[in-house]
Design a protein around this motif. Sequence first.
Motif, PDB file in Angstrom:
ATOM      1  N   LEU A   6      22.779 -37.935   7.870  1.00 41.49           N
ATOM      2  CA  LEU A   6      21.944 -36.890   7.272  1.00 41.49           C
ATOM      3  C   LEU A   6      22.118 -35.572   8.004  1.00 41.49           C
ATOM      4  O   LEU A   6      22.214 -34.505   7.393  1.00 41.49           O
ATOM      5  N   PHE A   7      22.152 -35.645   9.326  1.00 40.19           N
ATOM      6  CA  PHE A   7      22.274 -34.439  10.140  1.00 40.19           C
ATOM      7  C   PHE A   7      23.616 -33.749   9.894  1.00 40.19           C
ATOM      8  O   PHE A   7      23.688 -32.526   9.734  1.00 40.19           O
ATOM      9  N   ARG A   8      24.673 -34.524   9.862  1.00 43.19           N
ATOM     10  CA  ARG A   8      26.028 -33.970   9.784  1.00 43.19           C
ATOM     11  C   ARG A   8      26.397 -33.492   8.383  1.00 43.19           C
ATOM     12  O   ARG A   8      27.338 -32.700   8.228  1.00 43.19           O
ATOM     13  N   THR A   9      25.690 -33.967   7.365  1.00 40.48           N
ATOM     14  CA  THR A   9      25.983 -33.556   5.996  1.00 40.48           C
ATOM     15  C   THR A   9      25.149 -32.326   5.676  1.00 40.48           C
ATOM     16  O   THR A   9      23.959 -32.416   5.339  1.00 40.48           O
ATOM     17  N   ASN A  10      25.756 -31.152   5.804  1.00 45.08           N
ATOM     18  CA  ASN A  10      24.993 -29.916   5.669  1.00 45.08           C
ATOM     19  C   ASN A  10      25.901 -28.765   5.239  1.00 45.08           C
ATOM     20  O   ASN A  10      27.124 -28.915   5.133  1.00 45.08           O
ATOM     21  N   ASN A  11      25.270 -27.631   5.001  1.00 44.47           N
ATOM     22  CA  ASN A  11      25.987 -26.421   4.569  1.00 44.47           C
ATOM     23  C   ASN A  11      26.092 -25.371   5.672  1.00 44.47           C
ATOM     24  O   ASN A  11      26.212 -24.176   5.377  1.00 44.47           O
ATOM     25  N   PHE A  12      26.058 -25.784   6.923  1.00 45.50           N
ATOM     26  CA  PHE A  12      26.023 -24.788   7.996  1.00 45.50           C
ATOM     27  C   PHE A  12      27.290 -23.950   8.085  1.00 45.50           C
ATOM     28  O   PHE A  12      27.237 -22.770   8.460  1.00 45.50           O
TER      29      PHE A  12
END
Length: 358
Positions: A6-12
């Motif tokens: 969850l943490f690593r799947t992002n739009n950063f």
Amino acid sequence: MTEKELFRTNNFDLIRLLAALEVAIHHSLHHFELRDNWLFHSTSWLPGVPIFFFVSGFLISKSYESNSRISEYARNRALRIFPALILCTALSLISVFATGYFESQSWSPSHMAAWILGQVTIFQFYSPDFIRGFGSGALNGSLWTVTVELQFYVLIPLIYWMLARASKDHKRRTVILALLILAFILPNIIFQQLDQNDKYSESLLVKLAHVSFLPWIYMFLLGILAQQNFLWVHGLVRGRGVQIVCAYAAAAYITINFFGWSTGNKIHPALFPLLAVTVLAVAYTRPQLGNRILHKNDISYGVYIYHMPIINVMLYYGLSSKFYYAVIAVAFTVVVATCSWFIVERPAIRKKKRPFDA
């Protein structure tokens, strides 16, 4: 998904690119004397530098928790910052020599060496007299944030050591972090007041404070606090990007126009947490969007560090006061940043030991 997934799947990556583009666009319009338009004023509502500081606290703290060996932590951070920074300094210097500017200036090899050393170490804010006549007066004034960011990197192990000594209980550590954030808002307020006062704004002390961690670290600490309470934060913002962006826009409009709150790098400390929540909401709404667009290519750092040298060369040749010059500056910045990513930055990142997405 697991918490790690969850943490690593992002739009950063996408958020950092948009933040870097905000800075590049804002600086282009500012230095090309194009400040009297909606784009210049609206970009300050989503200020790139405060977003960078918050995202850095969020991601770098997780990186340190995943790999707290100081040698590897330092190596990983250096590989992300310095290869592109060294290339940017070299290209910037070559571009100024190519214009013939230095032929009319008085400078010595020792002064030039001192300036170059500052650019590629931790004194990026140093701007000697022989460069002040070129363009805006600072060849790459945006690099002051690199100085601040490097201080954050040094402080991360100390912050975690202090938290570990204070308590092993997560709730108590959260309270301690929150209190630290509140405490460090005070230096920010003091700095903003001094910086707005003509009597003090040009003093050496205020200028040094600007490039120190003190006025900015509450933004970084807020990122750490959000990261350490990730599951709660994720549940709060997941999938609510549109709603929270609209809520932030409404809050910013009201506080700016009716209460006189500041935005940009000097964003009001009470408005900044709303911006931070907005960033997280965009990061975890349709979190695969960034990878679909960018395919894990992160040119944000390049956009940030290369745009001012490009702007300054254009200023030297009198290419300003037209909107299309700003478009050219930003477009060329993106091209140079993309080349930098593939030629220098991505190969350097691949040399990290147990790298994390930060």
